[in-house]
Design a protein around this motif. Structure first.
Motif, mmCIF file in Angstrom:
data_model
loop_
_atom_site.group_PDB
_atom_site.id
_atom_site.type_symbol
_atom_site.label_atom_id
_atom_site.label_comp_id
_atom_site.label_asym_id
_atom_site.label_seq_id
_atom_site.Cartn_x
_atom_site.Cartn_y
_atom_site.Cartn_z
ATOM 1 N N PRO A 73 18.513 18.141 -3.165
ATOM 2 C CA PRO A 73 18.418 18.508 -4.581
ATOM 3 C C PRO A 73 18.369 20.015 -4.812
ATOM 4 N N GLU A 76 6.430 15.063 7.758
ATOM 5 C CA GLU A 76 6.305 14.062 6.699
ATOM 6 C C GLU A 76 7.456 14.166 5.701
ATOM 7 N N ARG A 128 16.153 16.902 5.686
ATOM 8 C CA ARG A 128 15.669 15.702 5.011
ATOM 9 C C ARG A 128 16.845 14.873 4.490
ATOM 10 N N LYS A 162 2.573 19.541 -0.400
ATOM 11 C CA LYS A 162 1.321 19.261 0.308
ATOM 12 C C LYS A 162 1.538 18.321 1.488
ATOM 13 N N MET A 163 2.782 18.224 1.941
ATOM 14 C CA MET A 163 3.048 17.406 3.116
ATOM 15 C C MET A 163 3.615 18.289 4.209
ATOM 16 N N ARG A 179 13.139 21.338 -3.607
ATOM 17 C CA ARG A 179 12.176 20.286 -3.950
ATOM 18 C C ARG A 179 11.419 19.710 -2.760
ATOM 19 N N MET A 180 10.660 20.568 -2.099
ATOM 20 C CA MET A 180 9.771 20.105 -1.032
ATOM 21 C C MET A 180 8.639 19.257 -1.630
ATOM 22 N N PHE A 181 8.043 18.404 -0.809
ATOM 23 C CA PHE A 181 6.733 17.862 -1.156
ATOM 24 C C PHE A 181 5.743 18.860 -0.578
ATOM 25 N N ARG A 192 10.332 12.636 7.342
ATOM 26 C CA ARG A 192 10.128 11.195 7.412
ATOM 27 C C ARG A 192 10.510 10.538 6.081
ATOM 28 N N LEU A 193 10.187 11.215 4.977
ATOM 29 C CA LEU A 193 10.513 10.664 3.666
ATOM 30 C C LEU A 193 12.014 10.606 3.432
ATOM 31 N N THR A 211 17.732 4.506 -8.949
ATOM 32 C CA THR A 211 17.973 5.501 -7.917
ATOM 33 C C THR A 211 17.815 4.942 -6.504
ATOM 34 N N HIS A 212 16.758 4.132 -6.294
ATOM 35 C CA HIS A 212 16.542 3.675 -4.921
ATOM 36 C C HIS A 212 17.659 2.753 -4.443
ATOM 37 N N TYR A 247 13.212 7.312 4.259
ATOM 38 C CA TYR A 247 12.272 6.320 3.734
ATOM 39 C C TYR A 247 12.792 4.896 3.844
ATOM 40 N N GLN A 248 14.113 4.722 3.578
ATOM 41 C CA GLN A 248 14.641 3.357 3.584
ATOM 42 C C GLN A 248 15.026 2.862 4.984
ATOM 43 N N CYS A 259 20.822 12.954 -1.102
ATOM 44 C CA CYS A 259 20.978 14.133 -1.948
ATOM 45 C C CYS A 259 20.075 15.246 -1.460
#
Lengths: 306, 235, 394
Positions: B84, B97, B149, B92-93, B88-90, B100-101, B72-73, B104-105, B82
């Protein structure tokens, strides 16, 4: 009770708490990213301590006398070796069993712990006997009445706490930490963000194992001894501390470590006649805690990871 | 501008085949949609492209580069992002953040800040709440974070999986408007939806998936006017 | 060796029952030879032979035939197995050491059967098996030296005390699941040995003497006389251990095949669903935990009497792991699997003295390999079948 003695107990408690917290943080990281218990953690710590000890022997053998140089070499070699071992375990024993029943990973790592322990006992030169770990830190002490504060203790605790703070910053403030937290919260979405999942898992296991190696060296420097069985007890204590703090929560793990050390110290103060029972007491308390709060003092929520 | 080409794709979970001989093309600079009911295999197709569920057979290429079964990466590294299904949040961030994710790349911190500012311009509401934990936000706000995101990576191709799922009609309308505006920035969009009417209204080309097979395709306008397809698959 | 992979049996000229009886006899002769083998080369050769025979039995379909024999003629087959066990004991007659090994293996099997009900059926892994075994042994040490309780009752007392001490753990074990309940039993297993080592009343690290077994006036320290020949006094223990193992096996089998066993299975597979179907999950877990601890306690009590001297070092966490290994190697829930694994785990290192020192290492590596490559175990448990007149296979 004598103030000096109380101070001694307190200093000892803080020392133990720092060590336990370092071990517990590892358990919490592993559980955070993969939802697994890697029970070989304590024995990996023991490997770290023995690697450090061996490095010291090597350093002495090539004629380096300076204790600080020796200390740095011991730490670097031990942490690096142990981190690599942690990553290897993750790669070849833990990840392949990821879709098997979760208990299998607990079992396979328990067995690995036994294998590491027995391996050192059987194959390390004179491995079944304790080894005298060198005192590499200055032993000068500051006398405050009947209480003596030793420099080596102060250095050990400060360094341990610095490592804990460093780990905390790494997890909460860096890009790597962001990725670790993302994997812990939602593996698949983390992949969709472009995070190399396997790599992050391996790095996390390496970090946790490196922290354990540090705790192992601390333990060796504090007690001036390492032995093949040291990991079993430390691992179990670290595991209990992580569980008391609610597995998967890094602050909980630190709290759990100090709480466990506190319990042991209180046990030793309250029951001086029964000091031999201090481990029995500590584990009795763990069992009682599990009966009272089955998921730890800080309840684990599935979303509350790392 | 970039394109995806899928040829003779078969994907299965364990023993159950989910996609059978699916071939389609996502044309550059356009919105291509994939319609179908629950269980038709739409999300599986997205998972196959992303390498989350590698296909058993077939070929997936991005701008001619074969990405079939790549991790995937690596796929993300090839300029695909994508949004999703289910946002599909994170949880607890914080909002920042999460954003920022999305990047990521991306290694250039200045570029990340610039993109984040652009997301905050598009969704002023997120700017106010940048330090709030994403898990404590409403569904509509989470949808904004999710879209933002997806844009943070600066993708050439954006896969969007069921953006209307579980949202109020007002937010759905707003989201579709934003998706339309994403096309204007030159990003190729592959939109997977159940919401036929609104999807076809903004799409250029569409495919219909049913029971793992492609059953119809055509320009959005043709599909809109095809009474047979409507009756058979969208009842 | 039997195997549950139901391949079509290659038509052998003999009916399944005859094949089965011959196989049992062959195993008995093998066991006798193995227990008597003196040189390491002979033992190694026999181990190799067994591995080859097991492999061959699978390849030729013999194992499937044996499975059929066990299934269709369970009475005759079980009778033959019991008879050949007795025959082996009689043949060993005057050999102290082999009889001791055989009895030790049988007692470990009893404990492992208990663990299998906890772990294999109910899914509660108990990492304190050796501790419960040790509780039985220490109970018999205290009761034989300080009281006049008849030794047969002491066996029961061993089981009872193990169950009672286990009851202290029931609340945390039942309230928690998976990892959390594992930590409870691990903590108890480590605690138990530490406690014994520091407790002066129980002999500290040196341990305690244990009185011998005595059944209705027959002291087990006397060797029985058969046709004018005095046999080893271990024959007594071997016979009693066999009786205990057979009883435990039969009981566990009945439990497994009963509705209770089905309830335990369903608790392992899905607690929530079980509760929805009216199964009392807590009761099932308490039952399984207590049953297993009683078996371990009884076996430990007899073990203590047999070796007449016990110390904390026999009941360490590593020993508990060895017991878990027996269950895992044999196959979760598979009783014959536990029997086979008990032979491998207990007897092989005893016979190959070079291995004795390395046994924890050897079996931990073996279990790791097993979990990676054959998680179902050596003799996987059969699937329940509920056709009219049918029973769970093996």
């Amino acid at each position: 009770m004598d103030i000096g003695l109380l101070g001694q107990y307190l200093a000892n408690g803080v020392m133990l708490g720092t060590m336990y917290a370092l071990v517990a943080v590892g358990f919490t990281l592993f559980f955070g990213v993969l939802d697994v218990i890697k029970f070989s953690h304590g024995d990996v710590l023991m490997i770290g301590a023995f690697t450090g000890f061996t490095t010291y022997l090597g350093i002495v053998a090539i004629g380096i006398e300076n204790p600080w140089v020796a200390l740095v070499a011991v730490l670097v070699v031990s942490i690096a070796t142990t981190a690599a071992l942690g990553a290897l375990i993750a790669r070849y024993l833990v990840l392949p069993l990821k879709s098997a029943p979760p208990l299998n990973i607990l079992l396979i790592t328990l067995m690995l712990g036994t294998a590491l322990r027995e391996g050192v006992r059987l194959f390390y030169p004179d491995g079944s006997n304790p080894k005298a770990f060198p005192a590499l830190l200055p032993t000068a002490s500051l006398e405050l009445g009947s209480f003596s504060l030793r420099a080596d203790s102060v250095i050990l605790v400060s360094a341990g706490i610095a490592v804990i703070i460093g780990l905390n910053l790494l997890i909460n403030r860096t890009r790597l930490g962001l990725a670790i937290r993302a994997v812990a919260q939602d593996e698949e979405t983390a992949k969709i963000m472009g995070i190399n999942y396997t790599m992050i898992v391996l790095v996390t296991f390496a970090i946790g194992s490196g922290a354990a190696a540090f705790a192992g060296i601390m333990n060796g420097l504090y007690y001036n001894e390492v032995n093949f069985g040291m990991g079993l007890l430390l691992g179990l204590i670290g595991f209990s501390a992580a569980i008391i703090g609610g597995l998967g929560n890094i602050y909980g793990a630190i709290l759990g470590g100090f709480l466990f050390a506190g319990l042991q110290t209180v046990g030793a103060v309250a029951l001086p006649f029964a000091s031999a029972y201090k481990d029995v007491f500590a584990f009795g308390v763990v069992i009682a805690l599990m009966a009272w709060k089955p998921t730890g003092l800080i309840a684990e929520r599935s979303s509350d990871r790392v | 501008m970039s394109s995806i080409k899928i040829e003779n794709l078969y994907t299965a979970y364990d023993k159950a085949d989910v996609l059978m001989d699916v071939s389609l093309a996502v044309e550059p600079g356009r919105i291509t949609c994939l319609l179908g009911s629950n269980g038709a295999g739409k999300s599986t197709l997205i998972r196959s492209i992303l390498g989350l569920t590698p296909p058993r057979a077939g070929r997936i290429t991005v701008d001619g580069k074969d990405i079939t079964g790549a991790p995937t990466h690596k796929v993300i590294g090839d300029g695909i992002a994508c949004i999703p299904e289910g946002r599909r949040m994170f949880p607890k961030m914080t909002v920042s953040e999460n954003l920022r994710l999305g990047a990521y790349q991306v290694r250039d911190e200045a570029l990340i800040r610039e993109r984040m500012e652009r997301v905050f311009e598009t969704f002023p509401r997120l700017a106010e709440r940048r330090d709030q934990l994403a898990g404590t936000m409403s569904g509509g706000e989470q949808a904004m974070v999710s879209i933002g995101r997806g844009l943070m990576a600066g993708p050439r191709i954006l896969l969007i999986d069921e953006p209307s799922l579980g949202l109020s009609p007002l937010y759905v309308k707003e989201n579709f408007r934003i998706i339309e505006s994403i096309r204007e920035t030159g990003i190729t969009v592959f939109l997977v939806e159940q919401n036929v009417r609104q999807t076809l209204a903004i799409s250029d080309y569409g495919y219909v998936l049913s029971g793992g097979h492609l059953v119809a395709q055509g320009s959005a306008e043709d599909l809109r006017n095809d009474k047979e397809v409507y009756a058979a698959y969208f009842g | 060796m039997k195997d549950d992979v139901m391949k079509t049996p290659i038509p052998v000229s003999l009916p399944p029952l005859a094949t089965g009886l011959i196989a049992v006899a062959a195993c008995a002769i093998f066991g006798w030879l193995f227990l008597l083998a003196e040189s390491e080369v002979a033992v190694l050769g026999l181990v190799l032979l067994a591995v080859l025979a097991g492999w061959g039995a699978q390849k030729t379909g013999l194992s499937a035939t044996l499975g059929t024999a066990m299934h269709q003629h369970s009475g005759a087959m079980n009778g033959a197995i019991v008879a050949s066990l007795l025959a082996v004991i009689a043949l060993l007659g005057t050999e102290h050491f082999p009889l001791l090994m055989l009895s030790t293996m049988l007692l470990y099997l009893v404990a492992a059967l208990g663990l299998n009900v906890q772990f294999g059926l109910t899914g509660m892994v108990n990492f304190a098996g050796a501790a419960f075994f040790g509780i039985g042994a220490y109970t018999s040490a205290v009761l034989t030296t300080h009281t006049a309780v008849p030794p047969l009752l002491i066996l029961l007392a061993g089981g009872l005390i193990a169950a009672l001490i286990g009851a202290l753990l029931i609340v945390p074990v039942v309230r928690t699941a998976g990892h959390y309940s594992a930590v409870v039993t691990i903590a108890f297993g480590v605690l138990f040995k530490t406690f014994l080592e520091v407790n002066e009343v129980l002999g500290g690290p040196q341990g305690l003497m244990v009185g011998s077994m005595n059944v209705f006036g027959w002291d087990f320290n006397n060797g029985p006389v058969l046709m004018g020949h005095e046999m080893s006094f271990y024959v007594n223990y071997a016979l009693l251990s066999s009786g205990l193992a057979i009883l435990a096996f039969a009981l566990t089998r009945r439990l497994e095949r009963s509705w209770l066993g089905l309830a335990l299975d369903s608790v392992r597979l899905d607690e929530t669903a079980s509760a929805c179907f009216g199964i009392n999950v807590v009761r099932a877990k308490v039952l399984a935990f207590t049953y297993g601890n009683i078996l371990a306690g009884i076996a430990g009590a007899l073990y203590g009497m047999m070796i007449s001297f016990i110390a904390p070092n026999s009941f360490t966490f590593s020993d508990s792991l060895l017991m878990v290994s027996i269950v895992l190697l044999g196959g979760l829930g598979s009783l014959w699997g536990s029997a086979l694994a008990a032979v491998i785990v207990v007897l092989v290192p005893e016979k190959l003295q070079i291995l004795q020192e390395y046994r924890f290492l050897l079996f931990s590596v073996l279990v790791i390999a097993m979990l990676l490559f054959r998680p179902q175990g050596l003799l996987p448990r059969g699937v329940r079948s509920y056709f009219p007149g049918g029973r769970a296979q093996r």
